[in-house]
Enzyme design. Sequence first.
Site, PDB file in Angstrom:
ATOM      1  N   ASP A  74     -27.519 -66.276  -5.576  1.00  0.00           N
ATOM      2  CA  ASP A  74     -28.918 -66.305  -5.172  1.00  0.00           C
ATOM      3  C   ASP A  74     -29.329 -67.687  -4.667  1.00  0.00           C
ATOM      4  OD1 ASP A  74     -29.106 -63.678  -5.813  1.00  0.00           O
ATOM      5  OD2 ASP A  74     -30.523 -63.916  -7.469  1.00  0.00           O
ATOM      6  N   ASN A 149     -38.606 -68.445  -3.946  1.00  0.00           N
ATOM      7  CA  ASN A 149     -38.706 -67.991  -5.330  1.00  0.00           C
ATOM      8  C   ASN A 149     -39.964 -68.502  -6.016  1.00  0.00           C
ATOM      9  OD1 ASN A 149     -36.565 -66.286  -5.709  1.00  0.00           O
ATOM     10  ND2 ASN A 149     -35.399 -67.644  -7.047  1.00  0.00           N
ATOM     11  N   GLU A 150     -40.048 -69.813  -6.141  1.00  0.00           N
ATOM     12  CA  GLU A 150     -41.186 -70.375  -6.850  1.00  0.00           C
ATOM     13  C   GLU A 150     -41.379 -71.842  -6.533  1.00  0.00           C
ATOM     14  OE1 GLU A 150     -37.652 -71.322  -8.822  1.00  0.00           O
ATOM     15  OE2 GLU A 150     -38.439 -69.345  -9.340  1.00  0.00           O
ATOM     16  N   ASP A 179     -45.127 -77.968 -20.680  1.00  0.00           N
ATOM     17  CA  ASP A 179     -44.007 -78.664 -20.049  1.00  0.00           C
ATOM     18  C   ASP A 179     -44.066 -78.522 -18.536  1.00  0.00           C
ATOM     19  OD1 ASP A 179     -43.127 -79.374 -22.539  1.00  0.00           O
ATOM     20  OD2 ASP A 179     -41.393 -78.036 -22.555  1.00  0.00           O
ATOM     21  N   GLY A 191     -36.715 -64.566 -11.788  1.00  0.00           N
ATOM     22  CA  GLY A 191     -36.012 -65.820 -12.029  1.00  0.00           C
ATOM     23  C   GLY A 191     -36.628 -66.626 -13.160  1.00  0.00           C
ATOM     24  N   TYR A 192     -36.993 -67.859 -12.857  1.00  0.00           N
ATOM     25  CA  TYR A 192     -37.514 -68.799 -13.851  1.00  0.00           C
ATOM     26  C   TYR A 192     -38.757 -68.232 -14.537  1.00  0.00           C
ATOM     27  CZ  TYR A 192     -38.453 -73.578 -15.623  1.00  0.00           C
ATOM     28  OH  TYR A 192     -38.657 -74.686 -16.398  1.00  0.00           O
ATOM     29  N   SER A 193     -39.630 -67.608 -13.756  1.00  0.00           N
ATOM     30  CA  SER A 193     -40.853 -67.052 -14.326  1.00  0.00           C
ATOM     31  C   SER A 193     -40.550 -66.007 -15.391  1.00  0.00           C
ATOM     32  CB  SER A 193     -41.722 -66.450 -13.207  1.00  0.00           C
ATOM     33  OG  SER A 193     -42.868 -65.811 -13.730  1.00  0.00           O
ATOM     34  N   SER A 195     -37.900 -65.745 -17.237  1.00  0.00           N
ATOM     35  CA  SER A 195     -37.318 -66.377 -18.421  1.00  0.00           C
ATOM     36  C   SER A 195     -38.382 -67.064 -19.275  1.00  0.00           C
ATOM     37  CB  SER A 195     -36.233 -67.379 -18.015  1.00  0.00           C
ATOM     38  OG  SER A 195     -36.794 -68.530 -17.416  1.00  0.00           O
TER      39      SER A 195
END
Length: 294
Positions: A74, A149-150, A179, A191-193, A195
């Site tokens: 990705d 993505n972000e 953070d 993705g990161y969101s 998680s």
Amino acid sequence: MKVAIYGQYYQNSTEPIIKDIFVFFNNNLVEMVVEASFLEMLYDKNIVKKEYKTFSSHSELDSSFDMLISIGGDGTILRAATLVRESGIPILGVNAGRLGFLASVKKENIDAFLQIVVDKKYTISPRTLLSISCEPENQDLENINFAMNEITVSRKDTTSMITIETFLNGEYLNSYWADGLIISTPTGSTGYSMSCGGPILTPDVRSLVVTPIAPHNLNARPLVIPDDTEIRLRISGREEQYLVSLDSRIASIKNESVLTIKKTPFLINMVEIPEETFLKKLRKKLLWGEDRRN
């Protein structure tokens, strides 16, 4: 048919896939134009020997290309998006990585998948992107100021939280003590969101997700907003700078700088293979339905 080839090389796992792609396209008389640094690596590894035309930047990709083939994971597709930009050239991801929500084509039965491409029996899935501007200006954000993505703001050189004042269409929303903060597209929602506890959006949803990273105020939850919302952020903390990431690209920003995030006027077109739709990927990648009670 004319395709651009871009990729990353992973020892042992990528070489057979690359060879299969080049053999198939050569046998089917598909014109290949290969990204220059990737082709040089293929020559060094003795993976290909034939000479090919090359490209080095997004300005060399035009409407004569039917597709860009991204070989890797990705992350490779996210980098490929910076080459395609507003050209509208569809991107097909060949998955040589691990999880992979964007890379559709698996190394198993790769010839069958590529035949679908040659026969043009695929569909196009348009994907929203986010742009960012900074006041005062920051040169690190000028050249490639968009993300597929972000866009994430996070602390730098400290274990202390940062404060993220957030405004939606000029109206104050919240000051996140956290953070960091993730502004995610539907593509990035897996993705990161995700998680960090954010919801999964299907690619065609016209929304964005605002997801705090480890917030101190525990009642601060992920928020889904319309994708035409203008988001303005002012970040402060104990250190002089904080980090901004656009997918995998990172810039350092001075405290109290104002970031404005909004949807780009162009989309990225992802190629979707019938056998690898988004819903099928969710079931496979997240093991939905593995519990027999479902």
